[in-house]
Design a protein around this motif. Structure first.
Motif, mmCIF file in Angstrom:
data_model
loop_
_atom_site.group_PDB
_atom_site.id
_atom_site.type_symbol
_atom_site.label_atom_id
_atom_site.label_comp_id
_atom_site.label_asym_id
_atom_site.label_seq_id
_atom_site.Cartn_x
_atom_site.Cartn_y
_atom_site.Cartn_z
ATOM 1 N N GLU A 27 6.279 -12.831 -16.696
ATOM 2 C CA GLU A 27 6.779 -13.489 -15.407
ATOM 3 C C GLU A 27 7.107 -14.899 -15.627
ATOM 4 O OE1 GLU A 27 4.463 -11.094 -11.849
ATOM 5 O OE2 GLU A 27 3.473 -12.636 -12.968
ATOM 6 N N LEU A 28 6.300 -15.454 -16.469
ATOM 7 C CA LEU A 28 6.444 -17.111 -16.892
ATOM 8 C C LEU A 28 7.772 -16.986 -17.708
ATOM 9 C CD1 LEU A 28 3.179 -18.800 -17.365
ATOM 10 C CD2 LEU A 28 4.874 -19.383 -15.882
ATOM 11 N N ILE A 29 7.819 -15.985 -18.775
ATOM 12 C CA ILE A 29 9.078 -16.118 -19.717
ATOM 13 C C ILE A 29 10.211 -15.819 -19.091
ATOM 14 C CG2 ILE A 29 9.915 -14.879 -21.449
ATOM 15 C CD1 ILE A 29 7.255 -14.532 -22.748
ATOM 16 N N ALA A 30 9.998 -14.826 -17.882
ATOM 17 C CA ALA A 30 11.231 -14.634 -17.134
ATOM 18 C C ALA A 30 11.778 -15.794 -16.515
ATOM 19 C CB ALA A 30 11.097 -13.533 -16.220
ATOM 20 N N ILE A 31 10.916 -16.705 -15.838
ATOM 21 C CA ILE A 31 11.029 -17.753 -15.008
ATOM 22 C C ILE A 31 11.654 -18.764 -15.890
ATOM 23 C CG2 ILE A 31 10.214 -19.720 -13.644
ATOM 24 C CD1 ILE A 31 8.221 -17.596 -12.502
ATOM 25 N N ALA A 32 10.968 -18.955 -17.147
ATOM 26 C CA ALA A 32 11.531 -19.924 -17.948
ATOM 27 C C ALA A 32 13.032 -19.717 -18.817
ATOM 28 C CB ALA A 32 10.540 -20.126 -19.311
ATOM 29 N N ARG A 33 13.094 -18.471 -18.972
ATOM 30 C CA ARG A 33 14.612 -18.034 -19.531
ATOM 31 C C ARG A 33 15.587 -18.117 -18.124
ATOM 32 N NH1 ARG A 33 13.120 -13.207 -20.946
ATOM 33 N NH2 ARG A 33 12.872 -13.390 -23.187
ATOM 34 N N GLN A 34 15.353 -18.093 -17.168
ATOM 35 C CA GLN A 34 16.340 -18.480 -16.275
ATOM 36 C C GLN A 34 16.426 -19.838 -15.933
ATOM 37 O OE1 GLN A 34 15.147 -18.169 -11.623
ATOM 38 N NE2 GLN A 34 15.506 -16.196 -12.011
ATOM 39 N N SER A 35 15.488 -20.664 -16.384
ATOM 40 C CA SER A 35 15.685 -22.247 -16.206
ATOM 41 C C SER A 35 16.695 -22.688 -17.422
ATOM 42 C CB SER A 35 14.367 -22.810 -16.379
ATOM 43 O OG SER A 35 13.532 -22.210 -15.341
ATOM 44 N N MET A 36 16.953 -21.949 -18.523
ATOM 45 C CA MET A 36 17.730 -22.455 -19.633
ATOM 46 C C MET A 36 18.955 -22.150 -19.631
ATOM 47 S SD MET A 36 14.799 -21.392 -22.389
ATOM 48 C CE MET A 36 15.722 -21.875 -23.894
ATOM 49 N N ASP A 37 20.002 -23.062 -19.742
ATOM 50 C CA ASP A 37 21.460 -22.640 -20.179
ATOM 51 C C ASP A 37 21.696 -22.126 -21.351
ATOM 52 O OD1 ASP A 37 21.598 -24.814 -21.598
ATOM 53 O OD2 ASP A 37 22.296 -26.107 -19.994
ATOM 54 N N LYS A 38 22.819 -21.614 -21.406
ATOM 55 C CA LYS A 38 23.634 -21.020 -22.786
ATOM 56 C C LYS A 38 23.479 -21.959 -23.791
ATOM 57 C CE LYS A 38 27.463 -18.541 -24.446
ATOM 58 N NZ LYS A 38 28.959 -17.935 -24.085
ATOM 59 N N LYS A 39 23.799 -23.412 -23.694
ATOM 60 C CA LYS A 39 23.760 -24.304 -24.809
ATOM 61 C C LYS A 39 22.364 -24.611 -25.136
ATOM 62 C CE LYS A 39 27.605 -26.949 -23.316
ATOM 63 N NZ LYS A 39 28.297 -28.253 -22.868
ATOM 64 N N GLU A 40 21.266 -24.555 -24.405
ATOM 65 C CA GLU A 40 19.948 -24.655 -24.661
ATOM 66 C C GLU A 40 19.340 -23.252 -25.512
ATOM 67 O OE1 GLU A 40 18.652 -27.290 -20.989
ATOM 68 O OE2 GLU A 40 18.520 -25.324 -20.941
ATOM 69 N N SER A 41 19.857 -22.117 -25.299
ATOM 70 C CA SER A 41 19.389 -21.018 -25.896
ATOM 71 C C SER A 41 20.056 -21.074 -27.178
ATOM 72 C CB SER A 41 19.825 -19.943 -25.068
ATOM 73 O OG SER A 41 19.311 -19.731 -23.895
ATOM 74 N N GLU A 42 21.323 -21.574 -27.152
ATOM 75 C CA GLU A 42 21.975 -21.288 -28.605
ATOM 76 C C GLU A 42 21.487 -22.597 -29.640
ATOM 77 O OE1 GLU A 42 26.154 -21.925 -27.480
ATOM 78 O OE2 GLU A 42 26.442 -19.832 -27.071
ATOM 79 N N ALA A 43 20.892 -23.538 -29.048
ATOM 80 C CA ALA A 43 20.424 -24.470 -29.731
ATOM 81 C C ALA A 43 18.955 -24.124 -30.252
ATOM 82 C CB ALA A 43 20.242 -25.849 -28.999
ATOM 83 N N GLY A 44 18.450 -22.890 -29.847
ATOM 84 C CA GLY A 44 17.240 -22.679 -30.588
ATOM 85 C C GLY A 44 15.884 -22.744 -29.689
ATOM 86 N N ALA A 45 16.281 -23.272 -28.604
ATOM 87 C CA ALA A 45 15.181 -23.443 -27.487
ATOM 88 C C ALA A 45 14.589 -22.212 -27.079
ATOM 89 C CB ALA A 45 15.371 -24.285 -26.243
ATOM 90 N N SER A 46 13.257 -22.052 -26.973
ATOM 91 C CA SER A 46 12.684 -20.845 -26.524
ATOM 92 C C SER A 46 11.880 -21.007 -25.182
ATOM 93 C CB SER A 46 11.607 -20.308 -27.813
ATOM 94 O OG SER A 46 10.726 -19.430 -27.187
ATOM 95 N N PRO A 47 12.061 -19.985 -24.490
ATOM 96 C CA PRO A 47 11.249 -19.797 -23.171
ATOM 97 C C PRO A 47 9.856 -20.162 -23.215
ATOM 98 C CG PRO A 47 12.728 -17.998 -23.197
ATOM 99 C CD PRO A 47 12.682 -18.531 -24.553
ATOM 100 N N ARG A 48 9.184 -19.754 -24.559
ATOM 101 C CA ARG A 48 7.786 -20.171 -24.728
ATOM 102 C C ARG A 48 7.608 -21.290 -24.922
ATOM 103 N NH1 ARG A 48 4.739 -15.683 -25.587
ATOM 104 N NH2 ARG A 48 5.470 -13.720 -25.627
ATOM 105 N N ASP A 49 8.610 -22.167 -25.491
ATOM 106 C CA ASP A 49 8.435 -23.558 -25.727
ATOM 107 C C ASP A 49 8.156 -24.336 -24.496
ATOM 108 O OD1 ASP A 49 8.947 -23.133 -28.420
ATOM 109 O OD2 ASP A 49 10.876 -23.630 -28.365
#
Length: 372
Positions: free
Chosen positions: A78-100
């Motif tokens: 559930e936390l990972i889903a909330i964290a993933r929802q909080s990250m935009d495309k650029k942040e994901s492409e830069a290698g940021a992880s919901p677990r971080d």
């Protein structure tokens, strides 16, 4: 459970990680000293405000989503889903992880494991920290708002949405309305309805994309699509045999009390748009906090916009202007005027009441799923 209680239950390893994160000067093998040092550090309002100011956008969105989530405990998924929802495309492409995100919040003492055998693998946010974060965020956001004097002219739709719902139902009752093969009213009928309502809109033209904001959003203008979906969802109208009919429930609705109807329309809007704007309740809340006085639309978006994620071809700014503020106008929550400093917005007393309710109702708002 509050921060002091959770620190008491935390093991000395986690206490040291939190103390290291805040560079507390204390003995690493004294649990009592660790707890007191952490509480003293986080008890300083200037320090706490500094922590909020230093958050990046993903951290800020993650914190905001947790503040408006009523669940007491979260599983890791559930936390990972909330964290993933909080990250935009650029942040994901830069290698940021919901677990971080989750690890940072755990190290900072903003997320703790449960204290019982049943909750040891679940996570929770200290209740007093939630209240303090909301207070500090409110102060931080309001500080960046540009206030204006009252504009010479402004638009306020009051409770006209509830009035127009009844006018629409009356029109359906009094006319034979044919539907095309896709179940949409023909443009002639749409235009007649627009002329019948207090607030008229331009009909939807051909071309362009329209999806994500309700069942009939692709076919009808924004405000009327909300009315139509509300009527259809509550079975006030029926689509049958190629015509639109008023149901017995729709006949009863013609005598409904206006204020209660507006509350139901507001909550329906939150549910209808939640699929495209998952944290809509919090955006409405922060708009209510920031626009108590006449404020420039530009400064409101500058402060609140970072909480909003784009939705397909809708930019964050388009979502705030067209999907949120404009619909809040239709719901009687804001008045909008033109000032020498540009477009200005102010909450109505009614809007302030509804926005404040978002603190407690956000967890009850589930997306609308339509049945054919």
């Amino acid at each position: 459970m509050n921060l002091a209680d959770m620190l008491t239950f935390a093991d000395i390893g986690q206490l040291n990680r939190i103390a290291d994160y805040y560079q507390c000067e204390c003995k690493p093998n004294s649990k009592h000293e660790l707890i007191q040092s952490i509480l003293t550090t986080l008890g300083s309002r200037p320090f706490f405000e500094q922590q909020v100011r230093q958050l990046n956008q993903a951290d800020q969105r993650f914190l905001n989503n947790l503040l408006f989530d009523p669940r007491q405990y979260y599983g890791m998924e559930e936390l990972i889903a909330i964290a993933r929802q909080s990250m935009d495309k650029k942040e994901s492409e830069a290698g940021a992880s919901p677990r971080d995100l989750i690890v940072r919040f755990n190290k900072s003492g903003w997320l703790f494991n449960g204290t019982t055998q049943q909750t040891r693998y679940l996570y929770q946010v200290p209740q007093d920290l939630k209240l303090r974060f909301r207070d500090v965020l409110s102060t931080h956001l309001r500080a960046g708002i540009t206030k204006t004097t009252e504009p010479p002219m402004y638009r306020d739709e009051y409770h006209l949405l509830a009035d127009d719902l009844k006018l629409f139902l009356q029109f359906v009752q009094q006319h034979e309305i044919a539907l095309n093969a896709e179940g949409m009213m023909y443009r002639r009928s749409q235009q007649q309805i627009m002329e019948h309502l207090h607030i008229s809109e331009e009909l939807v033209g051909k071309g362009g994309w329209r999806f994500g904001y309700g069942r009939s959003f692709k076919d009808y203008p924004d405000r009327f699509a909300l009315l139509y979906d509300y009527a259809f969802h509550h079975r006030l109208v029926r689509e049958e045999h190629g015509t639109l009919k008023l149901s017995p429930a729709g006949e009863d609705k013609l005598g409904a009390e206006k204020t209660a109807e507006m509350i139901q329309l507001f909550r329906f809007w939150l549910r209808l748009y939640k699929g495209a704007i998952p944290n809509l309740s919090s955006i409405v809340y922060w708009t209510g906090e920031c626009a108590q006085e006449w404020s420039t639309a530009e400064s409101l978006f500058r402060q609140i916009g970072p909480f909003i994620q784009p939705f397909y071809y809708d930019t964050a700014e388009a979502i705030y202007d067209n999907r949120i503020v404009k619909m809040m106008l239709h719901l009687g929550m804001v008045r909008i005027g033109e000032h020498e400093e540009g477009r200005t917005i102010q909450m109505t007393a009614w809007g302030t009441r509804l926005a404040a309710s978002c603190r407690s109702i956000s967890g009850d708002i589930t997306p609308i799923m339509f049945d054919k």
